[in-house]
Design a protein around this motif. Structure first.
Motif, PDB file in Angstrom:
ATOM      1  N   ARG A 121      -2.451   9.175 -15.279  1.00 31.73           N
ATOM      2  CA  ARG A 121      -1.607   9.104 -14.083  1.00 31.73           C
ATOM      3  C   ARG A 121      -2.133   8.039 -13.120  1.00 31.73           C
ATOM      4  NH1 ARG A 121      -0.041  14.240 -10.142  1.00 31.73           N
ATOM      5  NH2 ARG A 121       1.287  13.070  -8.707  1.00 31.73           N
ATOM      6  N   LEU A 122      -3.427   8.062 -12.902  1.00 33.05           N
ATOM      7  CA  LEU A 122      -4.041   7.060 -12.028  1.00 33.05           C
ATOM      8  C   LEU A 122      -3.910   5.663 -12.634  1.00 33.05           C
ATOM      9  CD1 LEU A 122      -5.743   6.210  -9.598  1.00 33.05           C
ATOM     10  CD2 LEU A 122      -7.798   6.866 -10.886  1.00 33.05           C
ATOM     11  N   GLN A 123      -4.113   5.576 -13.931  1.00 36.29           N
ATOM     12  CA  GLN A 123      -4.007   4.289 -14.602  1.00 36.29           C
ATOM     13  C   GLN A 123      -2.603   3.707 -14.431  1.00 36.29           C
ATOM     14  OE1 GLN A 123      -4.248   4.356 -18.926  1.00 36.29           O
ATOM     15  NE2 GLN A 123      -5.430   2.459 -18.916  1.00 36.29           N
ATOM     16  N   ARG A 124      -1.573   4.527 -14.621  1.00 37.48           N
ATOM     17  CA  ARG A 124      -0.193   4.042 -14.472  1.00 37.48           C
ATOM     18  C   ARG A 124       0.078   3.603 -13.032  1.00 37.48           C
ATOM     19  NH1 ARG A 124       0.931   8.473 -17.890  1.00 37.48           N
ATOM     20  NH2 ARG A 124       1.506   9.731 -16.071  1.00 37.48           N
ATOM     21  N   ALA A 125      -0.451   4.362 -12.080  1.00 37.93           N
ATOM     22  CA  ALA A 125      -0.227   4.009 -10.670  1.00 37.93           C
ATOM     23  C   ALA A 125      -0.852   2.655 -10.340  1.00 37.93           C
ATOM     24  CB  ALA A 125      -0.796   5.093  -9.767  1.00 37.93           C
ATOM     25  N   LEU A 126      -2.075   2.432 -10.789  1.00 38.66           N
ATOM     26  CA  LEU A 126      -2.750   1.168 -10.515  1.00 38.66           C
ATOM     27  C   LEU A 126      -2.119   0.014 -11.288  1.00 38.66           C
ATOM     28  CD1 LEU A 126      -6.419   2.454 -10.391  1.00 38.66           C
ATOM     29  CD2 LEU A 126      -5.138   1.464  -8.484  1.00 38.66           C
ATOM     30  N   GLU A 127      -1.663   0.289 -12.501  1.00 39.95           N
ATOM     31  CA  GLU A 127      -0.970  -0.747 -13.261  1.00 39.95           C
ATOM     32  C   GLU A 127       0.369  -1.093 -12.613  1.00 39.95           C
ATOM     33  OE1 GLU A 127      -0.819   0.620 -17.277  1.00 39.95           O
ATOM     34  OE2 GLU A 127      -2.920   0.084 -17.696  1.00 39.95           O
ATOM     35  N   GLY A 128       0.942  -0.146 -11.871  1.00 39.09           N
ATOM     36  CA  GLY A 128       2.157  -0.430 -11.112  1.00 39.09           C
ATOM     37  C   GLY A 128       1.873  -1.262  -9.872  1.00 39.09           C
ATOM     38  N   TRP A 129       0.676  -1.125  -9.321  1.00 37.85           N
ATOM     39  CA  TRP A 129       0.292  -1.906  -8.134  1.00 37.85           C
ATOM     40  C   TRP A 129      -0.147  -3.319  -8.529  1.00 37.85           C
ATOM     41  CZ3 TRP A 129      -4.141  -4.198  -6.007  1.00 37.85           C
ATOM     42  CH2 TRP A 129      -4.108  -4.446  -4.625  1.00 37.85           C
ATOM     43  N   GLN A 130      -0.652  -3.476  -9.738  1.00 39.35           N
ATOM     44  CA  GLN A 130      -1.220  -4.753 -10.177  1.00 39.35           C
ATOM     45  C   GLN A 130      -0.245  -5.932 -10.058  1.00 39.35           C
ATOM     46  OE1 GLN A 130      -2.267  -5.057 -14.381  1.00 39.35           O
ATOM     47  NE2 GLN A 130      -4.236  -5.980 -13.803  1.00 39.35           N
ATOM     48  N   PRO A 131       1.016  -5.833 -10.537  1.00 40.80           N
ATOM     49  CA  PRO A 131       1.918  -6.983 -10.393  1.00 40.80           C
ATOM     50  C   PRO A 131       2.248  -7.306  -8.942  1.00 40.80           C
ATOM     51  CG  PRO A 131       3.070  -5.097 -11.343  1.00 40.80           C
ATOM     52  CD  PRO A 131       1.623  -4.757 -11.357  1.00 40.80           C
ATOM     53  N   LYS A 132       2.216  -6.316  -8.068  1.00 43.39           N
ATOM     54  CA  LYS A 132       2.447  -6.574  -6.646  1.00 43.39           C
ATOM     55  C   LYS A 132       1.281  -7.376  -6.068  1.00 43.39           C
ATOM     56  CE  LYS A 132       4.986  -2.227  -6.338  1.00 43.39           C
ATOM     57  NZ  LYS A 132       5.002  -0.857  -5.774  1.00 43.39           N
ATOM     58  N   PHE A 133       0.067  -7.034  -6.506  1.00 43.82           N
ATOM     59  CA  PHE A 133      -1.103  -7.805  -6.092  1.00 43.82           C
ATOM     60  C   PHE A 133      -0.982  -9.248  -6.574  1.00 43.82           C
ATOM     61  CE2 PHE A 133      -5.144  -9.630  -7.487  1.00 43.82           C
ATOM     62  CZ  PHE A 133      -5.855  -9.673  -6.292  1.00 43.82           C
ATOM     63  N   LEU A 134      -0.592  -9.431  -7.821  1.00 41.78           N
ATOM     64  CA  LEU A 134      -0.476 -10.785  -8.372  1.00 41.78           C
ATOM     65  C   LEU A 134       0.618 -11.580  -7.662  1.00 41.78           C
ATOM     66  CD1 LEU A 134      -0.967  -9.998 -12.155  1.00 41.78           C
ATOM     67  CD2 LEU A 134      -2.618 -11.049 -10.588  1.00 41.78           C
ATOM     68  N   ASP A 135       1.706 -10.915  -7.278  1.00 41.07           N
ATOM     69  CA  ASP A 135       2.743 -11.591  -6.490  1.00 41.07           C
ATOM     70  C   ASP A 135       2.179 -12.022  -5.138  1.00 41.07           C
ATOM     71  OD1 ASP A 135       4.594 -11.281  -8.498  1.00 41.07           O
ATOM     72  OD2 ASP A 135       5.587  -9.544  -7.596  1.00 41.07           O
ATOM     73  N   TRP A 136       1.427 -11.112  -4.500  1.00 40.06           N
ATOM     74  CA  TRP A 136       0.794 -11.463  -3.216  1.00 40.06           C
ATOM     75  C   TRP A 136      -0.144 -12.658  -3.398  1.00 40.06           C
ATOM     76  CZ3 TRP A 136      -4.526 -11.313  -2.504  1.00 40.06           C
ATOM     77  CH2 TRP A 136      -4.964 -11.652  -1.230  1.00 40.06           C
ATOM     78  N   TRP A 137      -0.957 -12.636  -4.450  1.00 39.56           N
ATOM     79  CA  TRP A 137      -1.883 -13.743  -4.686  1.00 39.56           C
ATOM     80  C   TRP A 137      -1.121 -15.058  -4.876  1.00 39.56           C
ATOM     81  CZ3 TRP A 137      -7.128 -14.269  -4.474  1.00 39.56           C
ATOM     82  CH2 TRP A 137      -7.647 -15.456  -4.971  1.00 39.56           C
ATOM     83  N   GLY A 138      -0.045 -15.021  -5.633  1.00 45.10           N
ATOM     84  CA  GLY A 138       0.738 -16.219  -5.866  1.00 45.10           C
ATOM     85  C   GLY A 138       1.344 -16.779  -4.587  1.00 45.10           C
ATOM     86  N   GLU A 139       1.715 -15.905  -3.668  1.00 42.87           N
ATOM     87  CA  GLU A 139       2.343 -16.343  -2.419  1.00 42.87           C
ATOM     88  C   GLU A 139       1.323 -16.659  -1.339  1.00 42.87           C
ATOM     89  OE1 GLU A 139       5.474 -14.707   1.006  1.00 42.87           O
ATOM     90  OE2 GLU A 139       5.013 -13.481  -0.764  1.00 42.87           O
ATOM     91  N   MET A 140       0.278 -15.826  -1.210  1.00 42.49           N
ATOM     92  CA  MET A 140      -0.643 -15.925  -0.075  1.00 42.49           C
ATOM     93  C   MET A 140      -2.026 -16.439  -0.451  1.00 42.49           C
ATOM     94  SD  MET A 140       1.414 -15.008   2.245  1.00 42.49           S
ATOM     95  CE  MET A 140       0.259 -15.079   3.599  1.00 42.49           C
ATOM     96  N   GLY A 141      -2.301 -16.562  -1.762  1.00 39.47           N
ATOM     97  CA  GLY A 141      -3.597 -17.054  -2.197  1.00 39.47           C
ATOM     98  C   GLY A 141      -3.694 -18.568  -2.076  1.00 39.47           C
ATOM     99  N   PRO A 142      -4.744 -19.171  -2.657  1.00 36.59           N
ATOM    100  CA  PRO A 142      -4.994 -20.606  -2.492  1.00 36.59           C
ATOM    101  C   PRO A 142      -3.784 -21.471  -2.831  1.00 36.59           C
ATOM    102  CG  PRO A 142      -6.843 -19.554  -3.597  1.00 36.59           C
ATOM    103  CD  PRO A 142      -5.769 -18.521  -3.508  1.00 36.59           C
ATOM    104  N   ALA A 143      -3.525 -22.456  -1.950  1.00 34.71           N
ATOM    105  CA  ALA A 143      -2.372 -23.340  -2.157  1.00 34.71           C
ATOM    106  C   ALA A 143      -2.655 -24.392  -3.219  1.00 34.71           C
ATOM    107  CB  ALA A 143      -2.003 -24.013  -0.834  1.00 34.71           C
ATOM    108  N   LEU A 144      -3.921 -24.782  -3.381  1.00 38.14           N
ATOM    109  CA  LEU A 144      -4.269 -25.821  -4.351  1.00 38.14           C
ATOM    110  C   LEU A 144      -4.275 -25.232  -5.754  1.00 38.14           C
ATOM    111  CD1 LEU A 144      -5.262 -28.772  -4.796  1.00 38.14           C
ATOM    112  CD2 LEU A 144      -7.588 -27.847  -4.718  1.00 38.14           C
ATOM    113  N   ARG A 145      -3.527 -25.821  -6.642  1.00 39.12           N
ATOM    114  CA  ARG A 145      -3.463 -25.346  -8.020  1.00 39.12           C
ATOM    115  C   ARG A 145      -4.522 -26.067  -8.856  1.00 39.12           C
ATOM    116  NH1 ARG A 145      -1.525 -21.663  -5.838  1.00 39.12           N
ATOM    117  NH2 ARG A 145       0.672 -21.099  -5.809  1.00 39.12           N
TER     118      ARG A 145
END
Length: 473
Positions: free
Chosen positions: A22-46
């Motif tokens: 249950r915990l694993q599924r919840a965190l795996e559900g949060w993971q793509p949201k984190f990656l979206d945040w990183w893509g938008e708000m993380g380092p601008a230089l690729r």
């Protein structure tokens, strides 16, 4: 609990995540949201690859691996320090009782708030530093920026794990909120003021990683003492990673001061702006700003919240086991200096347990002084007649007993007119900021570095300065 980290899992961890579906599924559900945040708000230089340190174990030796990693593919995960099966609570009314493996019901709200506030600082600094890669003074510095960023992202994961694992639906909602607030946002800013300030140039970055990340060290150090064992072990491992962030700040300011001293000697003038260096008085004004903004992070000098956290066993003092007292502070007292309207200072006596924020701030202040001593030694060895100083703790404060008062860097209480007349001498001016930013031109060639900063004495993990730390796109 294993010290090795399971990197075969979708979310690397050493907390046995696969045993709690249950915990694993919840965190795996949060993971793509984190990656979206990183893509938008993380380092601008690729980039195509950065020479990064990645945790592979939580043991005391050999805990990290170095290698080039494509930053968006960095394996963020959940790592707790090794457990101590016999650990007991070291302070407060529960002193001597076994450390808690679950959240005590009566302290649930307080613990959740402590974790949320700590968690909110981690993505904030990534957001503040989003554009810095575009003006990096060397590949070495660019690599260090990315290392700090990915580890702040991992520290966010550390707090999110605790919220998901121990605080139910409320915890999951708070974890979502950590990605919805943004540094400097007019509508949804970060919780603490220092994390809404702009980090627009590399001198500010070095000052931030010296002063503000050092505040993080002390906050994590108090949470490491917590009677809630999962929080304690989480913060203990975070402190290992935090040490590099402060190293970046300490040596970064070292190198700016070294280069400025070189230019002063070479041109026989302190006015080195026209020669591509940062004048020492500008560095002092940056120091004044970042130090005092970081002091505000400690909160008010007197605090019933801090006292309650201590009594409950939730948040201890810095290096609590080394303190030579009863670890309950039942009868202890301390003093506090307060500015008065007539321009003088008065000393008040308070119960020591109400002065825990001040106690922690004074530990921090002494630590910050070691950096100032380093920078002054550089000037002394270069024969430059200038000395940096930490301003008085009442200077430029927005939080605590000094807010609302006008205190100069030497501790003189003045009226508003005098303060406004002197402010340009004490804090970075718009002209200072414009000038420093004018120096921020990227240097991406191996072995080369910008004119305003000296190269490091040594590289990362035994590599030379001219190593290809970053593969640029």
């Amino acid at each position: 609990m294993p010290t090795k980290i399971d990197y075969d899992a979708k979310i690397p961890n050493n907390v046995g995540l696969s045993d709690d579906r249950r915990l694993q599924r919840a965190l795996e559900g949060w993971q793509p949201k984190f990656l979206d945040w990183w893509g938008e708000m993380g380092p601008a230089l690729r980039t195509q690859g950065v020479y990064l340190r990645t945790a592979v174990s939580v043991g005391r030796d050999g805990w990290a691996h170095f290698g080039h990693v494509n930053v968006p593919d960095y394996r963020w995960g959940i790592f707790l320090a090794e457990p101590d099966p016999g650990r007991v609570i070291g302070f407060g009314e529960h002193k001597g009782e076994p450390a808690w493996q679950q959240v005590p019901g009566e302290y649930r709200a307080d613990l959740q708030r402590l974790i949320v506030i700590q968690g909110d600082t981690e993505p904030a600094s990534v957001e503040q530093q989003k554009l810095l890669g575009l003006t990096a003074p060397s590949l070495y510095d660019l690599r260090n920026l990315f290392q700090v960023n990915v580890e702040e992202g991992r520290h966010l994961w550390a707090m999110v794990y605790l919220l998901h694992a121990y605080f139910g639906r409320e915890g999951r909602d708070e974890a979502e909120g950590l990605l919805l607030r943004n540094s400097g946002s007019p509508d949804a800013p970060r919780i603490l003021g220092a994390f809404n300030e702009e980090t627009a140039d590399w001198l500010a970055f070095y000052m931030f990683t010296y002063f503000t990340d050092r505040d993080g060290k002390y906050q994590l150090g108090t949470l490491k003492e917590s009677g809630f064992d999962p929080l304690s072990r989480t913060c203990e491992f975070m402190l290992k990673e935090e040490a590099h962030h402060m190293f970046v700040g300490t040596t970064g300011v070292d190198r700016v001061v070294t280069r400025s001293a070189e230019l002063i000697r070479e041109h026989d003038t302190f006015d080195i702006g026209g020669h591509g260096g940062i004048p020492l008085d500008v560095i002092q004004r940056y120091l004044n700003f970042h130090y005092t903004v970081s002091l505000d992070l400690f909160g008010g000098e007197t605090s019933t919240n801090a006292a309650n956290y201590y009594t409950a066993g939730l948040k201890g003092r810095w290096q609590e086991p080394r303190r030579k007292d009863d670890h309950k502070l039942t009868d202890a007292a301390g003093s506090l200096s307060r500015p008065k309207a007539d321009g003088t200072w008065e000393t008040e006596e308070h119960a020591a347990i109400l002065l825990l924020n001040l106690d922690l701030r004074e530990e921090y202040r002494a630590d910050c002084q070691t950096g100032v001593n380093r920078w002054n030694k550089i000037l002394d060895e270069a024969g430059v007649d200038f000395r940096f100083v930490l301003p008085h703790p009442g200077f430029n404060r927005e939080v605590g007993i000094n807010s609302g008062h006008h205190v100069t860097p030497d501790g003189t209480v003045v009226d508003e007119r005098t303060w406004l007349a002197g402010k340009r001498k004490w804090l970075p001016t718009p002209e200072d900021l414009t000038f420093v930013r004018s120096l921020m031109h990227p240097v991406y060639e191996r072995g080369k570095i910008a004119s305003w900063v000296a190269p490091p004495r040594q590289g990362i993990n035994g590599k030379p300065f001219d190593y290809e730390y970053v593969y640029l796109s």
